[in-house]
Design a protein around this motif. Structure first.
Motif, PDB file in Angstrom:
ATOM      1  N   ARG A  63       2.909  -0.844   3.393  1.00  0.00           N
ATOM      2  CA  ARG A  63       3.803   0.265   3.774  1.00  0.00           C
ATOM      3  C   ARG A  63       5.008   0.333   2.826  1.00  0.00           C
ATOM      4  NH1 ARG A  63       2.401  -0.573   9.454  1.00  0.00           N
ATOM      5  NH2 ARG A  63       4.140  -2.007   9.781  1.00  0.00           N
ATOM      6  N   PHE A  64       5.501  -0.859   2.418  1.00  0.00           N
ATOM      7  CA  PHE A  64       6.638  -0.891   1.486  1.00  0.00           C
ATOM      8  C   PHE A  64       6.277  -0.192   0.173  1.00  0.00           C
ATOM      9  CE2 PHE A  64       8.011  -3.259  -2.348  1.00  0.00           C
ATOM     10  CZ  PHE A  64       9.309  -2.766  -2.427  1.00  0.00           C
ATOM     11  N   SER A  65       5.115  -0.555  -0.401  1.00  0.00           N
ATOM     12  CA  SER A  65       4.693   0.041  -1.678  1.00  0.00           C
ATOM     13  C   SER A  65       4.540   1.551  -1.565  1.00  0.00           C
ATOM     14  CB  SER A  65       3.368  -0.584  -2.144  1.00  0.00           C
ATOM     15  OG  SER A  65       3.567  -1.935  -2.483  1.00  0.00           O
ATOM     16  N   ASP A  66       4.007   2.003  -0.429  1.00  0.00           N
ATOM     17  CA  ASP A  66       3.816   3.430  -0.197  1.00  0.00           C
ATOM     18  C   ASP A  66       5.164   4.163  -0.126  1.00  0.00           C
ATOM     19  OD1 ASP A  66       2.013   5.585   0.238  1.00  0.00           O
ATOM     20  OD2 ASP A  66       2.663   5.629   2.341  1.00  0.00           O
ATOM     21  N   SER A  67       6.110   3.588   0.620  1.00  0.00           N
ATOM     22  CA  SER A  67       7.451   4.194   0.734  1.00  0.00           C
ATOM     23  C   SER A  67       8.148   4.207  -0.627  1.00  0.00           C
ATOM     24  CB  SER A  67       8.318   3.400   1.720  1.00  0.00           C
ATOM     25  OG  SER A  67       7.760   3.413   3.003  1.00  0.00           O
ATOM     26  N   TYR A  68       8.005   3.122  -1.373  1.00  0.00           N
ATOM     27  CA  TYR A  68       8.637   3.011  -2.695  1.00  0.00           C
ATOM     28  C   TYR A  68       8.076   4.085  -3.640  1.00  0.00           C
ATOM     29  CZ  TYR A  68      10.475   0.763  -6.927  1.00  0.00           C
ATOM     30  OH  TYR A  68      11.146   0.496  -8.098  1.00  0.00           O
ATOM     31  N   ARG A  69       6.743   4.254  -3.622  1.00  0.00           N
ATOM     32  CA  ARG A  69       6.101   5.240  -4.509  1.00  0.00           C
ATOM     33  C   ARG A  69       6.535   6.661  -4.164  1.00  0.00           C
ATOM     34  NH1 ARG A  69       1.879   8.157  -3.851  1.00  0.00           N
ATOM     35  NH2 ARG A  69       1.212   7.009  -1.993  1.00  0.00           N
ATOM     36  N   LYS A  70       6.660   6.948  -2.848  1.00  0.00           N
ATOM     37  CA  LYS A  70       7.104   8.288  -2.427  1.00  0.00           C
ATOM     38  C   LYS A  70       8.527   8.565  -2.912  1.00  0.00           C
ATOM     39  CE  LYS A  70       4.163   8.866   1.630  1.00  0.00           C
ATOM     40  NZ  LYS A  70       4.043   8.647   3.079  1.00  0.00           N
TER      41      LYS A  70
ATOM     42  N   PHE B  88      10.211   6.928  -5.537  1.00  0.00           N
ATOM     43  CA  PHE B  88      10.485   6.795  -6.981  1.00  0.00           C
ATOM     44  C   PHE B  88       9.336   7.230  -7.887  1.00  0.00           C
ATOM     45  CE2 PHE B  88      13.071   3.558  -4.777  1.00  0.00           C
ATOM     46  CZ  PHE B  88      14.331   4.033  -5.110  1.00  0.00           C
ATOM     47  N   GLY B  89       8.212   7.655  -7.289  1.00  0.00           N
ATOM     48  CA  GLY B  89       7.115   8.195  -8.091  1.00  0.00           C
ATOM     49  C   GLY B  89       6.291   7.154  -8.818  1.00  0.00           C
ATOM     50  N   GLU B  90       6.480   5.881  -8.488  1.00  0.00           N
ATOM     51  CA  GLU B  90       5.662   4.822  -9.089  1.00  0.00           C
ATOM     52  C   GLU B  90       5.644   3.615  -8.155  1.00  0.00           C
ATOM     53  OE1 GLU B  90       7.416   3.670 -12.816  1.00  0.00           O
ATOM     54  OE2 GLU B  90       9.127   2.686 -11.861  1.00  0.00           O
ATOM     55  N   LEU B  91       4.721   2.701  -8.392  1.00  0.00           N
ATOM     56  CA  LEU B  91       4.653   1.485  -7.585  1.00  0.00           C
ATOM     57  C   LEU B  91       5.754   0.509  -8.022  1.00  0.00           C
ATOM     58  CD1 LEU B  91       0.786   0.950  -7.549  1.00  0.00           C
ATOM     59  CD2 LEU B  91       2.229   1.570  -5.589  1.00  0.00           C
ATOM     60  N   PRO B  92       6.228  -0.351  -7.098  1.00  0.00           N
ATOM     61  CA  PRO B  92       7.267  -1.309  -7.476  1.00  0.00           C
ATOM     62  C   PRO B  92       6.828  -2.243  -8.601  1.00  0.00           C
ATOM     63  CG  PRO B  92       6.402  -1.765  -5.252  1.00  0.00           C
ATOM     64  CD  PRO B  92       5.891  -0.434  -5.666  1.00  0.00           C
ATOM     65  N   SER B  93       5.533  -2.587  -8.634  1.00  0.00           N
ATOM     66  CA  SER B  93       5.021  -3.464  -9.701  1.00  0.00           C
ATOM     67  C   SER B  93       5.157  -2.799 -11.069  1.00  0.00           C
ATOM     68  CB  SER B  93       3.568  -3.846  -9.429  1.00  0.00           C
ATOM     69  OG  SER B  93       2.791  -2.679  -9.228  1.00  0.00           O
ATOM     70  N   ASP B  94       5.020  -1.439 -11.109  1.00  0.00           N
ATOM     71  CA  ASP B  94       5.171  -0.708 -12.373  1.00  0.00           C
ATOM     72  C   ASP B  94       6.624  -0.770 -12.851  1.00  0.00           C
ATOM     73  OD1 ASP B  94       2.496  -0.019 -12.311  1.00  0.00           O
ATOM     74  OD2 ASP B  94       2.865   1.840 -11.198  1.00  0.00           O
ATOM     75  N   THR B  95       7.569  -0.649 -11.912  1.00  0.00           N
ATOM     76  CA  THR B  95       9.003  -0.734 -12.278  1.00  0.00           C
ATOM     77  C   THR B  95       9.298  -2.100 -12.884  1.00  0.00           C
ATOM     78  OG1 THR B  95       9.477   0.671 -10.344  1.00  0.00           O
ATOM     79  CG2 THR B  95      11.360  -0.387 -11.411  1.00  0.00           C
ATOM     80  N   LEU B  96       8.756  -3.142 -12.247  1.00  0.00           N
ATOM     81  CA  LEU B  96       9.012  -4.500 -12.722  1.00  0.00           C
ATOM     82  C   LEU B  96       8.384  -4.731 -14.097  1.00  0.00           C
ATOM     83  CD1 LEU B  96      10.239  -7.282 -12.054  1.00  0.00           C
ATOM     84  CD2 LEU B  96       8.093  -7.892 -10.943  1.00  0.00           C
TER      85      LEU B  96
END
Length: 319
Positions: A298-305, A307-315
């Motif tokens: 759910r966290f990854s889904d909320s983050y993608r909505k 910021f438009g990308e997965l948290p792993s991509d930001t990192l």
């Protein structure tokens, strides 16, 4: 010399003693430090000490030009009043010779570097950090996220209205034949309240429930407590308003419910952390759980909505 009596012979623990023995006692009761003795002579130290509820009261002289150092006091504050002689303080790229009647305040994270003159005598009040938190809570002042910090560390005692008399009264109570815990606790609250009122700190004394409390005040409270489990009921209590009024305030100012606002702000903080190469992050899971996201899907889904990308991509992008 000070006119007010700050501890007397009734509290004497050491009299003309080995400074290292006195230093060992201070380490146990007043605060961790190291002493550097002069090469010549045999200084004789004296120390008076009393416990007073959760405070420690101490009057100390080393009898020689002793240098006292400490990395940091960690979970205590030191309020030091010079009674006789002088004391050289070094810190923040500055130095100052304290004279009788001057007061030095040492924050928990301040390194300590003090050199006593041979005739130096000082009074030390040790105050635990938790006392400041409880007084802020009781007075409904906003407790800073990083803890209370005294912005100025030097004061003239005669400029602090009634403060020296309050210290003298506490010393008198500490030396009283009959010790009354409730009275001591009451005085402890007073001394901490006076310190917060008379001295410059990072505490905002604007009560969250005052008429001037705005959305910005509540937003600031949320920002300082993002890692805590904050709910709407707690925010309503902090702002002294009904849940309905709180929801109305968030609708007008943020266009979302308090719960959604808190989630947005947590995601923003995580995004900033994942994007910043100087932020110490080992993996996405660790930082997500740090901010209360226990369901990682759910966290990854909320983050993608958001910021438009997965948290792993930001990192990955910052590596």
């Amino acid at each position: 010399m000070m006119q007010a009596q700050l501890l007397s012979q009734r509290s004497r623990v050491f009299d003309h003693a080995d400074p290292h023995a006195v230093s060992g006692y201070v380490n146990q009761h007043v605060g961790n430090h190291c002493i550097l003795m002069p090469r010549a002579g045999q200084p004789l130290a004296s120390l008076d000490h009393r416990k007073f509820a959760s405070l420690d009261l101490c009057r100390i002289s080393y009898g020689g030009s002793v240098r006292v150092t400490s990395g940091a006091l960690e979970d205590i504050y030191h309020l030091q009043v010079l009674l006789r002689g002088n004391c050289l303080w070094r810190g923040h790229g500055q130095e100052h010779y304290f004279a009788p009647g001057e007061l030095l305040l040492i924050n928990p994270d301040d390194p300590v570097d003090l050199t006593y003159s041979a005739d130096c005598e000082k009074f030390i009040l040790k105050v635990p950090t938790r006392l400041f938190e409880s007084v802020c809570d009781e007075q409904r002042w906003r407790y800073p996220g990083q803890g209370v910090r005294f912005v100025e560390n030097r004061y003239q005692l005669n400029e602090l209205e009634g403060f020296v008399n309050l210290l003298a009264m506490i010393c008198q109570e500490a030396e009283a034949t009959e010790q009354i815990p409730r009275v001591q606790e009451h005085y402890t609250q007073i001394i901490v309240s006076k310190m917060l009122s008379l001295m410059k700190t990072n505490v905002s004394r604007e009560c969250l429930g005052s008429p001037t409390a705005t959305f910005d005040v509540i937003a600031d409270y949320i920002a300082q407590n993002l890692k805590r489990d904050i709910d709407s009921e707690e925010l309503a209590r902090q702002a002294s308003m009904s849940l309905r009024s709180l929801y109305g305030l968030f609708e007008r100012n943020a266009g979302v419910t308090p719960k959604n606002y808190i989630r947005q702000k947590r995601l923003e903080r995580i995004n900033a952390c994942l994007s910043d190469p100087t932020c110490n992050v080992r993996n996405v899971t660790e930082v997500a759980m740090d901010y209360g996201f226990l369901h990682l899907g759910r966290f990854s889904d909320s983050y993608r909505k958001q910021f438009g990308e997965l948290p792993s991509d930001t990192l990955k992008r910052r590596l």
